[in-house]
Each structure stands twice: as C-alpha cells, then as structure tokens.
Design an enzyme around this catalytic site. Structure first.
Site, mmCIF file in Angstrom:
data_model
loop_
_atom_site.group_PDB
_atom_site.id
_atom_site.type_symbol
_atom_site.label_atom_id
_atom_site.label_comp_id
_atom_site.label_asym_id
_atom_site.label_seq_id
_atom_site.Cartn_x
_atom_site.Cartn_y
_atom_site.Cartn_z
ATOM 1 N N ASP A 110 67.983 53.409 -14.257
ATOM 2 C CA ASP A 110 67.550 52.000 -14.283
ATOM 3 C C ASP A 110 66.343 51.693 -13.397
ATOM 4 O OD1 ASP A 110 70.540 51.168 -12.338
ATOM 5 O OD2 ASP A 110 68.582 51.836 -11.642
ATOM 6 N N HIS A 137 68.815 62.232 -14.166
ATOM 7 C CA HIS A 137 69.002 62.006 -15.610
ATOM 8 C C HIS A 137 67.817 61.313 -16.256
ATOM 9 C CE1 HIS A 137 73.607 62.238 -14.828
ATOM 10 N NE2 HIS A 137 73.060 63.435 -14.933
ATOM 11 N N GLY A 209 79.327 54.744 -5.992
ATOM 12 C CA GLY A 209 79.416 54.172 -7.338
ATOM 13 C C GLY A 209 79.318 55.151 -8.472
HETATM 14 C C1 BV8 Z 1 74.621 69.817 -19.645
HETATM 15 C C2 BV8 Z 1 71.632 59.584 -19.460
HETATM 16 C C3 BV8 Z 1 74.347 72.014 -20.403
HETATM 17 C C4 BV8 Z 1 71.982 58.889 -20.697
HETATM 18 C C5 BV8 Z 1 73.609 60.703 -18.771
HETATM 19 C C6 BV8 Z 1 82.322 68.315 -23.459
HETATM 20 C C7 BV8 Z 1 81.497 67.970 -24.517
HETATM 21 C C8 BV8 Z 1 80.115 67.785 -24.338
HETATM 22 C C9 BV8 Z 1 79.541 67.992 -23.076
HETATM 23 C C10 BV8 Z 1 80.392 68.334 -22.038
HETATM 24 C C11 BV8 Z 1 81.764 68.485 -22.221
HETATM 25 N N1 BV8 Z 1 82.302 68.804 -21.017
HETATM 26 C C12 BV8 Z 1 81.336 68.845 -20.081
HETATM 27 C C13 BV8 Z 1 80.159 68.586 -20.692
HETATM 28 C C14 BV8 Z 1 78.870 68.554 -20.044
HETATM 29 C C15 BV8 Z 1 78.406 67.089 -19.951
HETATM 30 C C16 BV8 Z 1 79.425 66.292 -19.161
HETATM 31 O O1 BV8 Z 1 79.507 66.392 -17.954
HETATM 32 N N2 BV8 Z 1 80.220 65.469 -19.888
HETATM 33 C C17 BV8 Z 1 81.249 64.683 -19.228
HETATM 34 C C18 BV8 Z 1 81.300 63.276 -19.828
HETATM 35 C C19 BV8 Z 1 82.571 65.422 -19.404
HETATM 36 N N3 BV8 Z 1 77.173 67.146 -19.229
HETATM 37 C C20 BV8 Z 1 76.031 67.300 -19.916
HETATM 38 O O2 BV8 Z 1 75.962 67.323 -21.127
HETATM 39 C C21 BV8 Z 1 74.802 67.512 -19.066
HETATM 40 N N4 BV8 Z 1 74.081 68.626 -19.581
HETATM 41 O O3 BV8 Z 1 75.722 70.083 -19.238
HETATM 42 O O4 BV8 Z 1 73.808 70.720 -20.266
HETATM 43 C C22 BV8 Z 1 73.221 72.860 -20.817
HETATM 44 C C23 BV8 Z 1 72.725 73.809 -19.898
HETATM 45 C C24 BV8 Z 1 71.698 74.641 -20.302
HETATM 46 C C25 BV8 Z 1 71.156 74.536 -21.587
HETATM 47 C C26 BV8 Z 1 71.655 73.576 -22.496
HETATM 48 C C27 BV8 Z 1 72.686 72.735 -22.114
HETATM 49 C C28 BV8 Z 1 73.893 66.284 -19.152
HETATM 50 C C29 BV8 Z 1 74.578 65.124 -18.497
HETATM 51 C C30 BV8 Z 1 73.610 63.946 -18.465
HETATM 52 C C31 BV8 Z 1 74.040 62.973 -19.520
HETATM 53 N N5 BV8 Z 1 73.221 61.776 -19.406
HETATM 54 N N6 BV8 Z 1 72.829 59.650 -18.682
HETATM 55 C C32 BV8 Z 1 71.792 57.425 -20.466
HETATM 56 O O5 BV8 Z 1 71.959 56.943 -19.315
HETATM 57 O O6 BV8 Z 1 71.541 56.765 -21.475
HETATM 58 S S1 BV8 Z 1 75.086 60.621 -17.961
HETATM 59 C C33 BV8 Z 1 75.580 59.010 -17.730
HETATM 60 O O7 BV8 Z 1 76.828 59.098 -17.004
HETATM 61 C C34 BV8 Z 1 74.699 58.155 -16.802
HETATM 62 O O8 BV8 Z 1 73.553 58.817 -16.340
HETATM 63 C C35 BV8 Z 1 75.589 57.875 -15.606
HETATM 64 O O9 BV8 Z 1 74.906 57.796 -14.452
HETATM 65 C C36 BV8 Z 1 76.443 59.084 -15.653
HETATM 66 C C37 BV8 Z 1 77.644 59.123 -14.798
HETATM 67 O O10 BV8 Z 1 78.336 57.928 -14.941
HETATM 68 P P1 BV8 Z 1 78.472 57.064 -13.591
HETATM 69 O O11 BV8 Z 1 77.113 56.834 -13.034
HETATM 70 O O12 BV8 Z 1 79.460 57.702 -12.709
HETATM 71 O O13 BV8 Z 1 78.974 55.692 -14.153
HETATM 72 P P2 BV8 Z 1 80.483 55.322 -14.546
HETATM 73 O O14 BV8 Z 1 80.441 54.025 -15.279
HETATM 74 O O15 BV8 Z 1 81.136 56.514 -15.175
HETATM 75 O O16 BV8 Z 1 81.209 55.102 -13.129
HETATM 76 C C38 BV8 Z 1 80.844 53.993 -12.328
HETATM 77 C C39 BV8 Z 1 81.643 54.137 -11.055
HETATM 78 O O17 BV8 Z 1 81.245 53.092 -10.176
HETATM 79 C C40 BV8 Z 1 83.128 53.969 -11.289
HETATM 80 O O18 BV8 Z 1 83.824 54.901 -10.476
HETATM 81 C C41 BV8 Z 1 83.410 52.548 -10.811
HETATM 82 O O19 BV8 Z 1 84.693 52.427 -10.242
HETATM 83 C C42 BV8 Z 1 82.371 52.373 -9.736
HETATM 84 N N7 BV8 Z 1 81.923 50.986 -9.562
HETATM 85 C C43 BV8 Z 1 81.860 49.998 -10.494
HETATM 86 N N8 BV8 Z 1 81.395 48.866 -9.913
HETATM 87 C C44 BV8 Z 1 81.145 49.162 -8.605
HETATM 88 C C45 BV8 Z 1 81.476 50.514 -8.379
HETATM 89 N N9 BV8 Z 1 81.351 51.106 -7.180
HETATM 90 C C46 BV8 Z 1 80.871 50.355 -6.168
HETATM 91 N N10 BV8 Z 1 80.537 49.052 -6.307
HETATM 92 C C47 BV8 Z 1 80.657 48.434 -7.501
HETATM 93 N N11 BV8 Z 1 80.326 47.131 -7.614
#
Ligand code: BV8
Ligand code: ZN
Length: 262
Positions: A110, A137, A209
């Site tokens: 962002d 990212h 976060g």
């Molecule tokens: C890779 C860009 C390998 C997009 C993002 C099964 C199937 C497919 C893939 C996988 C799989 N298992 C594992 C994988 C790998 C996958 C992965 O990790 N998947 C997860 C979901 C299981 N990872 C990948 O694919 C990565 N690449 O592995 O490549 C490779 C290697 C070599 C060659 C080829 C391939 C790429 C990962 C990047 C994906 N892109 N973003 C976009 O933004 O449009 S990830 C996306 O999730 C965002 O970037 C975000 O930042 C990220 C993580 O989420 P969070 O930031 O944690 O946000 P979330 O809402 O989840 O949590 C918020 C937290 O804040 C909560 O805990 C909440 O309680 C808290 N909160 C809320 N309000 C507050 C707060 N805290 C404090 N104060 C508040 N007010």
C-alpha cells in the site's frame, strides 16, 4: 482523577529489549494499515472474502482475465489513495530516522510506510532513506511490462473496459501488470536474502499486524529467533509466531507501536 494506567510489565520488557538492541528488524503486514482504512486480507472485512486469492492474486488469473485482475487492483489503488499513514507508520518512521540499525520490512503493497518516511523526514529535516521500507511483495502503485520488464510508478485510474485499454508499455507496447508478487511467484531473490540476513543479525524482530501465514515472508522473524534474538509481536490475535515471541502485545498497532517506541 482516574488513576494513571498501570505500567504493563510486558510492554516494559519489550521497551527494554528494544533499548538494548543494536539492530532491530521490523516486519509488518496488513494489520498495520487497518486503522488507516486499508482492508486486511483475512480479517472480517478481508479483501480475500469478496474474492479468493487464487482468483486474482495469481499469474494464472492474470493470464485468464487481465481485465478482472486490473479492475481489482484499480479498486485497491482508489481505496488506498484515500487512506493516510496512521500513528503506527509514523512512529516506526521516526524510530528508524532517529536511531541507526533499524530496518523496516513490509509485506504490504500500500505504500503507507514510504509516505510516512517522507512526511516524518521532512518534519525532522532528515533524509528519509533509513525509514524507507523493503517491500517484499511489491508495490500497488507500480506496474511492470510483461514483455520487456520496464517498471513505471503510476497511480492513475485503470480503464479495464476493454483489453486494449489496459495499461500498455510506452516502450514496447507490451501489456503491463501490477508490480506485485502473486501467489506461486518467487519473491525478488536479493530482497529476500537481504531480509533474512538482516533478521538473522538483529537482536530484536518487531512483528506488527501479520497473520504470519504467507511464506517466505513469515520466516523472516524466525531468522532472528534462530540467531538468538527476541521476537516482539503486536497484533489482535495469536499467530504461528506467537509461541516464538518473547513478548506478545494484543491490541491495535496505532496505539501499541507509538506506546512502545516513544
Ligand atoms: C512462493 C501480494 C514459490 C498480492 C501477497 C499452497 C498453494 C499455493 C501456494 C502455497 C501453498 N502453500 C504455501 C504456498 C506458498 C504461498 C503461501 O505462503 N500461501 C499461504 C497463503 C499458505 N506463498 C507464495 O506463493 C509466495 N511465493 O512461495 O513462490 C516459488 C519459488 C521459486 C520459484 C517459483 C515459485 C508468494 C507470496 C506472496 C503473495 N502475495 N500479496 C496482493 O497484495 O495483491 S501475500 C498477501 O498476504 C499480502 O501481501 C499480505 O501482506 C500477505 C500476508 O497477509 P497479512 O499481511 O498477514 O494480512 P492478514 O489479513 O492475513 O493478517 C492481518 C493481521 O493483522 C491479522 O493477524 C490481524 O489480527 C491483524 N490486525 C488486524 N487489524 C489490526 C491488526 N493488528 C494490529 N492492529 C490492527 N488494527
Ligand atoms: Zn515493454
């Protein structure tokens, strides 16, 4: 007069760890921008709830329907453009500007850390560089040519009304894509290696976060713990990192981060 809030021993311990650290790595996720009005990914109003990540944040989705994906990113740009850095972004920027050895690493696309860095540096008459985040990212307001790789910063509206109106490269005419790392795509190798190296040599990793579900970003704080350092987690709920943390502070980033750092 209401009695002063009792000092929280956990927060005191966290402040002490930060004060004694030479190097601090900060890893942030969508939660740090929630109080700025940017929807998180997996929360109640999560971005993914309306759309499944597999649908949109993947290269397959873009190949299948570039107009739908660009329309979603155009909507996210408009949403974020109406938001401002909150007290957590600002306190982190001042922290990085005022003391050496602080590295801000974010999963967020962002741009709010960058805006806070420039605004706080200007107010302090300092160079913003130490507070500029490493964006694991990518960036919402940057596009990349699929054909020649040219990158352009652009915050303009996206016209997804037809394929040929989608953003195209000024240089080679290729179709542009958001310069963002999608699921199934590798992160920038140098950036990831650098982040893991900085985390491994930090005495403290401050995690703010993030649900710590997305890898390899979620493994950055683990490198600090493996290196003998301490993890401090600020968030609303337990995550896979909580059990590794020396201190887990539950509550909003916009109140906890300034309280901890200032
Ligand atoms: C890779 C860009 C390998 C997009 C993002 C099964 C199937 C497919 C893939 C996988 C799989 N298992 C594992 C994988 C790998 C996958 C992965 O990790 N998947 C997860 C979901 C299981 N990872 C990948 O694919 C990565 N690449 O592995 O490549 C490779 C290697 C070599 C060659 C080829 C391939 C790429 C990962 C990047 C994906 N892109 N973003 C976009 O933004 O449009 S990830 C996306 O999730 C965002 O970037 C975000 O930042 C990220 C993580 O989420 P969070 O930031 O944690 O946000 P979330 O809402 O989840 O949590 C918020 C937290 O804040 C909560 O805990 C909440 O309680 C808290 N909160 C809320 N309000 C507050 C707060 N805290 C404090 N104060 C508040 N007010
Ligand atoms: Zn091009």
């Amino acid at each position: 007069m209401a009695d002063a809030p009792r000092p929280d021993p956990q927060a005191e311990y966290a402040r002490d760890l930060l004060a004694r650290a030479d190097r601090v790595v900060v890893l942030t996720g969508a939660g740090i921008s929630a109080e700025s009005g940017v929807p998180t990914f997996r929360g109640a109003d999560g971005l993914w709830n309306h759309h499944r990540a597999e649908e949109l944040a993947t290269p397959e989705a873009f190949r299948r329907d570039p107009r739908l994906v660009w329309e979603w990113y155009g909507w996210r740009r408009q949403t974020v453009a109406a938001c401002a850095p909150n007290a957590a972004h600002r306190a982190l920027a001042r922290f990085a500007l005022r003391r050496p050895g602080v590295r801000i690493i974010t999963q967020n696309v962002d741009g709010l850390h960058t805006r806070a860095a420039h605004e706080e540096a200007r107010a302090l008459g300092l160079d913003p560089a130490p507070a500029l985040p490493w964006e694991l990212h990518g960036a919402l307001f940057r596009a990349r040519c699929q054909r020649c790789g040219a990158k352009v910063e652009d915050d303009g509206p996206i016209d997804a009304s037809s394929a040929d109106r989608l953003p195209h490269c000024a240089g080679c005419g290729g179709l542009m894509r958001p310069d963002i790392v999608w699921f199934g795509e590798p992160l920038d190798g140098q950036l990831l290696t650098g982040a893991l190296r900085e985390a491994a040599s930090a005495q403290v990793c401050l995690v703010v976060g993030t649900s710590a579900l997305v890898h390899p970003a979620a493994s950055v704080p683990v490198a600090t713990v493996r290196g003998g350092g301490d993890l401090i987690e600020i968030g609303l709920e337990d995550t896979p990192l909580t059990e590794l943390s020396s201190v887990a502070l539950r509550g909003g980033a916009a109140s906890w981060v300034p309280a901890l750092l200032e």
